[in-house]
Design a protein around this motif. Structure first.
Motif, PDB file in Angstrom:
ATOM      1  N   GLU A  45       0.820  -1.218   0.000  1.00 12.65           N
ATOM      2  CA  GLU A  45       0.000   0.000   0.000  1.00 12.65           C
ATOM      3  C   GLU A  45       0.854   1.268   0.000  1.00 12.65           C
ATOM      4  O   GLU A  45       0.398   2.314  -0.459  1.00 12.65           O
ATOM      5  CB  GLU A  45      -0.956  -0.012   1.194  1.00 12.65           C
ATOM      6  N   TRP A  46       2.091   1.175   0.479  1.00 11.60           N
ATOM      7  CA  TRP A  46       2.980   2.336   0.480  1.00 11.60           C
ATOM      8  C   TRP A  46       3.634   2.562  -0.882  1.00 11.60           C
ATOM      9  O   TRP A  46       4.445   3.465  -1.044  1.00 11.60           O
ATOM     10  CB  TRP A  46       4.025   2.224   1.593  1.00 11.60           C
ATOM     11  N   LEU A  47       3.267   1.767  -1.865  1.00 14.94           N
ATOM     12  CA  LEU A  47       3.796   1.942  -3.220  1.00 14.94           C
ATOM     13  C   LEU A  47       2.776   2.620  -4.126  1.00 14.94           C
ATOM     14  O   LEU A  47       2.776   2.431  -5.330  1.00 14.94           O
ATOM     15  CB  LEU A  47       4.217   0.591  -3.799  1.00 14.94           C
ATOM     16  N   GLN A  48       1.933   3.440  -3.549  1.00 15.49           N
ATOM     17  CA  GLN A  48       0.902   4.129  -4.324  1.00 15.49           C
ATOM     18  C   GLN A  48       1.376   5.450  -4.914  1.00 15.49           C
ATOM     19  O   GLN A  48       0.703   6.006  -5.773  1.00 15.49           O
ATOM     20  CB  GLN A  48      -0.335   4.377  -3.452  1.00 15.49           C
ATOM     21  N   ASP A  49       2.521   5.951  -4.457  1.00 14.91           N
ATOM     22  CA  ASP A  49       2.983   7.245  -4.950  1.00 14.91           C
ATOM     23  C   ASP A  49       4.513   7.293  -4.877  1.00 14.91           C
ATOM     24  O   ASP A  49       5.075   7.274  -3.780  1.00 14.91           O
ATOM     25  CB  ASP A  49       2.379   8.381  -4.128  1.00 14.91           C
ATOM     26  N   GLY A  80      -9.294  -0.804  -8.874  1.00 17.37           N
ATOM     27  CA  GLY A  80      -9.615   0.262  -9.815  1.00 17.37           C
ATOM     28  C   GLY A  80      -8.639   1.422  -9.781  1.00 17.37           C
ATOM     29  O   GLY A  80      -8.854   2.425 -10.452  1.00 17.37           O
ATOM     30  N   ASP A  81      -7.558   1.291  -9.038  1.00 16.57           N
ATOM     31  CA  ASP A  81      -6.614   2.397  -8.856  1.00 16.57           C
ATOM     32  C   ASP A  81      -5.565   2.387  -9.972  1.00 16.57           C
ATOM     33  O   ASP A  81      -4.550   1.699  -9.877  1.00 16.57           O
ATOM     34  CB  ASP A  81      -5.953   2.291  -7.480  1.00 16.57           C
ATOM     35  N   VAL A  82      -5.808   3.168 -11.008  1.00 10.81           N
ATOM     36  CA  VAL A  82      -4.956   3.195 -12.193  1.00 10.81           C
ATOM     37  C   VAL A  82      -3.536   3.639 -11.855  1.00 10.81           C
ATOM     38  O   VAL A  82      -2.560   3.023 -12.294  1.00 10.81           O
ATOM     39  CB  VAL A  82      -5.574   4.095 -13.295  1.00 10.81           C
ATOM     40  N   GLU A  83      -3.398   4.699 -11.080  1.00  6.83           N
ATOM     41  CA  GLU A  83      -2.060   5.195 -10.751  1.00  6.83           C
ATOM     42  C   GLU A  83      -1.264   4.171  -9.958  1.00  6.83           C
ATOM     43  O   GLU A  83      -0.082   3.959 -10.218  1.00  6.83           O
ATOM     44  CB  GLU A  83      -2.143   6.517  -9.986  1.00  6.83           C
ATOM     45  N   TRP A  84      -1.900   3.537  -8.968  1.00  2.24           N
ATOM     46  CA  TRP A  84      -1.218   2.540  -8.152  1.00  2.24           C
ATOM     47  C   TRP A  84      -0.729   1.382  -9.026  1.00  2.24           C
ATOM     48  O   TRP A  84       0.405   0.931  -8.908  1.00  2.24           O
ATOM     49  CB  TRP A  84      -2.147   2.055  -7.060  1.00  2.24           C
ATOM     50  N   LYS A  85      -1.588   0.920  -9.931  1.00  2.00           N
ATOM     51  CA  LYS A  85      -1.202  -0.152 -10.850  1.00  2.00           C
ATOM     52  C   LYS A  85      -0.003   0.285 -11.691  1.00  2.00           C
ATOM     53  O   LYS A  85       0.951  -0.471 -11.875  1.00  2.00           O
ATOM     54  CB  LYS A  85      -2.360  -0.517 -11.784  1.00  2.00           C
ATOM     55  N   LYS A  86      -0.075   1.502 -12.205  1.00  2.29           N
ATOM     56  CA  LYS A  86       0.991   2.022 -13.065  1.00  2.29           C
ATOM     57  C   LYS A  86       2.316   2.047 -12.309  1.00  2.29           C
ATOM     58  O   LYS A  86       3.337   1.570 -12.808  1.00  2.29           O
ATOM     59  CB  LYS A  86       0.620   3.424 -13.560  1.00  2.29           C
ATOM     60  N   TYR A  87       2.293   2.599 -11.099  1.00  2.00           N
ATOM     61  CA  TYR A  87       3.539   2.703 -10.323  1.00  2.00           C
ATOM     62  C   TYR A  87       4.063   1.339  -9.922  1.00  2.00           C
ATOM     63  O   TYR A  87       5.268   1.098  -9.934  1.00  2.00           O
ATOM     64  CB  TYR A  87       3.335   3.576  -9.088  1.00  2.00           C
ATOM     65  N   GLU A 120      -4.677   9.922 -19.317  1.00  4.01           N
ATOM     66  CA  GLU A 120      -3.245   9.773 -19.592  1.00  4.01           C
ATOM     67  C   GLU A 120      -2.606   8.701 -18.715  1.00  4.01           C
ATOM     68  O   GLU A 120      -1.751   7.933 -19.176  1.00  4.01           O
ATOM     69  CB  GLU A 120      -2.538  11.118 -19.384  1.00  4.01           C
ATOM     70  N   ASP A 121      -3.017   8.629 -17.445  1.00  2.00           N
ATOM     71  CA  ASP A 121      -2.478   7.601 -16.556  1.00  2.00           C
ATOM     72  C   ASP A 121      -2.833   6.206 -17.059  1.00  2.00           C
ATOM     73  O   ASP A 121      -2.016   5.295 -17.005  1.00  2.00           O
ATOM     74  CB  ASP A 121      -2.982   7.781 -15.119  1.00  2.00           C
ATOM     75  N   PHE A 122      -4.059   6.041 -17.544  1.00  2.00           N
ATOM     76  CA  PHE A 122      -4.472   4.733 -18.056  1.00  2.00           C
ATOM     77  C   PHE A 122      -3.698   4.377 -19.318  1.00  2.00           C
ATOM     78  O   PHE A 122      -3.277   3.230 -19.506  1.00  2.00           O
ATOM     79  CB  PHE A 122      -5.983   4.680 -18.306  1.00  2.00           C
ATOM     80  N   THR A 123      -3.481   5.350 -20.173  1.00  2.00           N
ATOM     81  CA  THR A 123      -2.699   5.127 -21.391  1.00  2.00           C
ATOM     82  C   THR A 123      -1.276   4.713 -21.022  1.00  2.00           C
ATOM     83  O   THR A 123      -0.712   3.784 -21.617  1.00  2.00           O
ATOM     84  CB  THR A 123      -2.688   6.397 -22.267  1.00  2.00           C
ATOM     85  N   ASP A 124      -0.698   5.387 -20.029  1.00  2.00           N
ATOM     86  CA  ASP A 124       0.645   5.021 -19.548  1.00  2.00           C
ATOM     87  C   ASP A 124       0.647   3.612 -18.965  1.00  2.00           C
ATOM     88  O   ASP A 124       1.570   2.827 -19.203  1.00  2.00           O
ATOM     89  CB  ASP A 124       1.129   6.008 -18.483  1.00  2.00           C
ATOM     90  N   LEU A 125      -0.392   3.289 -18.180  1.00  2.00           N
ATOM     91  CA  LEU A 125      -0.517   1.956 -17.598  1.00  2.00           C
ATOM     92  C   LEU A 125      -0.564   0.894 -18.694  1.00  2.00           C
ATOM     93  O   LEU A 125       0.123  -0.129 -18.613  1.00  2.00           O
ATOM     94  CB  LEU A 125      -1.769   1.877 -16.713  1.00  2.00           C
ATOM     95  N   GLN A 126      -1.356   1.140 -19.727  1.00  2.00           N
ATOM     96  CA  GLN A 126      -1.452   0.174 -20.829  1.00  2.00           C
ATOM     97  C   GLN A 126      -0.095  -0.012 -21.522  1.00  2.00           C
ATOM     98  O   GLN A 126       0.268  -1.132 -21.875  1.00  2.00           O
ATOM     99  CB  GLN A 126      -2.511   0.606 -21.833  1.00  2.00           C
ATOM    100  N   ALA A 127       0.631   1.067 -21.693  1.00  2.00           N
ATOM    101  CA  ALA A 127       1.940   0.974 -22.361  1.00  2.00           C
ATOM    102  C   ALA A 127       2.910   0.132 -21.532  1.00  2.00           C
ATOM    103  O   ALA A 127       3.635  -0.718 -22.076  1.00  2.00           O
ATOM    104  CB  ALA A 127       2.510   2.370 -22.602  1.00  2.00           C
TER     105      ALA A 127
END
Length: 138
Positions: A45-49, A80-87, A120-127
């Motif tokens: 959970e501390w890897l969200q940002d 459903g947390d796109v940013e967390w998934k991306k990071y 944009e975050d979702f697009t980055d996540l997909q990439a």
């Protein structure tokens, strides 16, 4: 990583209490696999940002535990947390050996094949998911 014989309460007291709390990270780093698994979701959970001071050191600690992280990563990838998934994918999973990315293929494919978005975050996540999927989809 030896068994330090921490009881469950002691293990939970090692979990950072805020984004600046790095006081117990050295102790977390030497926990045995069974010990760290007790608090793994709290640590993830501390890897969200990546801007949080605790993020970098905790990421380095968890990279060493890729062999036990898969269920916790799947849990985040199904959220459903796109940013967390991306990071998580960008800073942690991208450093995994391929053998630990393979069990995530289904979740990566779900991200890649989701409907396009203007986010944009979702697009980055997909990439990022696409790169990881391509790496292990031979």
């Amino acid at each position: 990583m030896a068994d330090n014989n921490f009881n469950e309460d002691e293990l939970f007291r090692l979990v950072p209490t805020d984004k600046f709390d790095e006081s117990s990270l050295d102790k977390i780093d030497i926990l045995s696999d069974p010990e760290i698994q007790i608090i793994m979701m709290e640590l993830v959970e501390w890897l969200q940002d990546p801007n949080w001071p605790v993020f970098d050191k905790l990421t380095e600690i968890l990279k060493k535990r890729q062999h036990i992280l898969i269920p916790y990563i799947k849990n985040v990838l199904e959220s459903g947390d796109v940013e967390w998934k991306k990071y998580l994918l960008e800073y942690l999973v991208s450093n995994f050996a391929d053998e630990y990315i393979i069990p995530l293929k289904e979740e990566l494919y779900a991200i890649i094949s989701a409907e396009e978005s203007d986010d944009e975050d979702f697009t980055d996540l997909q990439a990022i998911a696409n790169k990881l999927y391509a790496r292990v989809n031979n």
